[in-house]
Design an enzyme around this catalytic site. Structure first.
Site, mmCIF file in Angstrom:
data_model
loop_
_atom_site.group_PDB
_atom_site.id
_atom_site.type_symbol
_atom_site.label_atom_id
_atom_site.label_comp_id
_atom_site.label_asym_id
_atom_site.label_seq_id
_atom_site.Cartn_x
_atom_site.Cartn_y
_atom_site.Cartn_z
ATOM 1 N N GLU A 148 123.826 -69.454 6.035
ATOM 2 C CA GLU A 148 124.532 -68.202 5.923
ATOM 3 C C GLU A 148 126.112 -68.602 5.980
ATOM 4 O O GLU A 148 126.556 -68.955 7.023
ATOM 5 C CB GLU A 148 124.072 -67.349 7.171
ATOM 6 C CG GLU A 148 124.607 -65.989 6.931
ATOM 7 C CD GLU A 148 124.634 -65.096 8.252
ATOM 8 O OE1 GLU A 148 124.683 -63.735 7.955
ATOM 9 O OE2 GLU A 148 124.261 -65.597 9.375
ATOM 10 N N ASP A 163 121.753 -69.483 10.810
ATOM 11 C CA ASP A 163 122.324 -68.334 10.967
ATOM 12 C C ASP A 163 123.942 -68.660 11.181
ATOM 13 O O ASP A 163 124.339 -69.671 11.973
ATOM 14 C CB ASP A 163 121.980 -67.927 12.194
ATOM 15 C CG ASP A 163 122.553 -66.387 12.648
ATOM 16 O OD1 ASP A 163 122.562 -65.362 11.775
ATOM 17 O OD2 ASP A 163 123.229 -66.155 13.476
ATOM 18 N N ASN A 192 98.920 -55.053 17.492
ATOM 19 C CA ASN A 192 98.456 -54.753 18.786
ATOM 20 C C ASN A 192 98.556 -53.361 19.141
ATOM 21 O O ASN A 192 98.555 -53.210 20.337
ATOM 22 C CB ASN A 192 98.540 -55.785 19.856
ATOM 23 C CG ASN A 192 100.373 -55.986 19.923
ATOM 24 O OD1 ASN A 192 101.042 -55.166 19.460
ATOM 25 N ND2 ASN A 192 100.507 -56.769 20.970
#
Length: 592
Positions: A289, A235, A52
């Site tokens: 992770e 994470d 956009n």
């Protein structure tokens, strides 16, 4: 034998704590799973494609590029955080787990992207960031209102240690350092206590000891899995169990706090509960992770008898040579080989590994370990490095742009860096005199995270085809006029085309997934040579990790075999050769 694709039907079984969610076939002692056979491509949405013109990548931009990924041969897309966030840490500070970040689009855009991925027989995993939230999350906004608020125990609050000369009259509750510099404790004036944030001040840690927090997490996981995503990259997931009493770290522990924080006493209990209540009920993949987790502890998290996660990222290879901060020693090839041999030796048939050289937290791999001195050497070394990733044991991960050989950005000023880690190091390390501004710039330019976050280089038009806007959120690397997708997709000699061929070769034979691994020459300083063997299928992988040519005699005088793929157009060595004449950065894959 055909490897599993997202459209391959898989028999399912009634899920419980001791039964996997899907029946499996055993190959070479390994349970056959679609996520073991996958090649995963990580997308950092802010930098992939802007649809956009606002200078920020978005979900509709990703949808417009799915054909590119399908042509490459990708099975799974890993989408970095797309959730509503104030972006203190580029989306890893989540304000609302059930809402799409405004800059990225809407939930309808997400659903359209997911449908496009499924239509192309690919899968999607998303980030699960649940060690911490944003301080703008509704839970934390409530938590900080009073010590008796129902959400108070969703986070970790503690009294400070009295010190009349300290700000507010208190020192932090302990000596925990933040990963992003400074103390991991932040004073909150409303309730006169500190809250814990192992990362940024705006990323308060959740209190996983509170069962309500865990149930909130499991609920949001079900929300996305029911929507159709195929799993999660989790994470810093080992950090969820804190050490009881939160005692000070010793001087030795302060050298690497992760080893302490990642091995809290309830970590496995929490992950097993997560698996039992959520993961075991879906045909999904989960990759953690594994910050602070050593190879010896890996089985505890990924062992199929443990019922926790599918796999984890072990950073031994990518952190090789690390001296601390942004200081690294040059790559020593025998050290790298020793890491992969250790993985093959320590990880058993119930365990699974990951193979990767890049992600959103690293510099560009071809700049780090390859050779960007000339366009030819950049292309050759990029292909050689990807050959290694795609022929080693474990699920293979590619980071966006590595299939093009994208390089580090030529940073020259602190103001150019967006990364909160660099900005905080400037405020602390440079301000205190521990390093000069130029030293910080040089280190971050070579190894900083912003290198992987510059916009994807699609073509030679404005902003590398990433955005039609006047300004991009990160600067576009000026070398986009020569390094871009448009110039490579249809070029049979390009890095992209080589990756496509290498992925196809990996998919063609389960030996690359489930085969045994053997390093044939662990001490050689220049050549990495190993085999992948499954039954009668045996492949020999030869990698020249330098810009110097080498004449190499195969161990035992064995013959190389049939060349399946190399990063040079041809080779003068015959299939029966026992001596190879390797050119700079050359890679070869033989069928023996």
């Amino acid at each position: 034998m055909t490897l599993l694709s997202p459209s391959t039907p898989v028999a399912t079984a009634q899920a419980d704590a001791s039964t996997p969610a899907h029946a499996v076939t055993v190959i070479n002692g390994y349970s056959r799973q679609w996520w073991k056979e996958a090649v995963v491509y990580q997308i950092y949405p802010r930098s992939f494609q802007d649809s956009n013109g606002d200078g920020i990548g978005d979900l509709n931009g990703i949808t417009s590029r799915l054909d590119y990924l399908q042509k490459l041969g990708i099975n799974v897309i890993w989408l970095s955080p797309h959730f509503d966030s104030p972006n203190a840490d580029n989306g890893y500070d989540i304000r609302d787990y059930r809402k799409v970040m405004t800059e990225f689009g809407t939930m309808a855009d997400f659903d359209r992207m997911l449908a496009g991925i499924k239509q192309r027989h690919m899968r999607l995993i998303i980030d699960l960031v649940v060690n911490h939230t944003s301080d703008e999350h509704r839970w934390f906004q409530e938590s900080r209102k009073s010590r008796t608020n129902p959400y108070r125990d969703y986070y970790i609050w503690r009294d400070g240690r009295p010190n009349p000369s300290a700000p507010h009259g208190f020192d932090p509750p302990n000596n925990y350092p933040s990963y992003f510099s400074g103390s991991a404790w932040q004073w909150d004036d409303t309730t006169k206590q500190f809250y814990l944030h192992l990362f940024a001040v705006k990323q308060p840690d959740l209190n996983w000891e509170n069962p309500k927090v865990r149930q909130e997490v499991y609920s949001l996981m079900r929300f996305w899995l029911d929507k159709g995503v195929d799993g999660f990259r989790m994470d810093v997931i080992p950090l969820i169990s804190k050490i009881p009493g939160l005692p000070d770290l010793s001087p030795e522990q302060l050298k690497d706090p992760s080893k302490v924080w990642a091995n809290g006493p309830r970590r496995d209990e929490f992950l097993q509960e997560m698996n039992r209540e959520v993961l075991s009920k879906y045909d999904d993949m989960s990759v953690g992770e594994a910050i602070g987790i050593g190879l010896a502890e890996t089985h505890n998290i990924v062992g199929e008898d443990r019922h926790e996660l599918s796999e984890i990222f072990n950073f031994d290879a990518t952190r090789i040579g690390a001296k601390g901060g942004y200081e690294y020693a040059p790559l020593n090839l025998p050290d790298l080989k020793a890491i992969y041999s250790a993985h093959a030796r320590v990880l058993g048939k119930q365990d699974w590994d990951t193979v990767f050289l890049g992600n959103h937290d690293m510099s560009r791999v071809v700049s780090r370990w390859g050779d960007v001195s000339t366009p030819e050497n950049r292309a050759l070394s990029a292909k050689m490095l990807q050959t290694m990733v795609l022929t080693l044991r474990g699920t293979a991960y590619l980071y966006q742009g590595d299939e093009l050989g994208m390089t580090n950005y030529p940073w020259t000023k602190i103001s150019e860096f967006n990364d909160i880690e660099v900005q905080n190091r400037f405020k602390t390390d440079v301000a205190s005199g521990r390093m000069t501004e130029q030293q910080l710039i040089q280190g971050a330019a070579a190894y900083g995270r912003d290198n992987s976050r510059t916009p994807m280089q699609w073509d030679t038009t404005k902003n590398a085809g990433f955005s039609s806007g006047t300004k991009t959120w990160q600067p576009v690397n000026p070398n986009y006029t020569t390094i871009n997708a448009a110039s490579q997709v249809n070029d049979p000699d390009s890095i992209y085309s080589f990756n496509r061929q290498m992925i196809a070769l990996r998919h063609s034979d389960p030996a690359f997934v489930y085969g045994d691994y053997q390093d044939l020459d662990p001490k050689h300083q220049q050549v990495f040579i190993y085999t992948r063997t499954l039954g009668s299928a045996k492949y020999l992988v030869v990698l020249n990790f330098s810009k110097q040519p080498v004449e190499y005699s195969l161990p035992g005088g064995s013959a190389a075999g049939q060349l399946k793929l190399g990063n040079y157009r041809d080779t003068s060595d015959a299939p029966g050769s026992s001596t190879l004449h390797l050119r700079p950065w050359e890679s070869r894959v033989y069928r023996q």
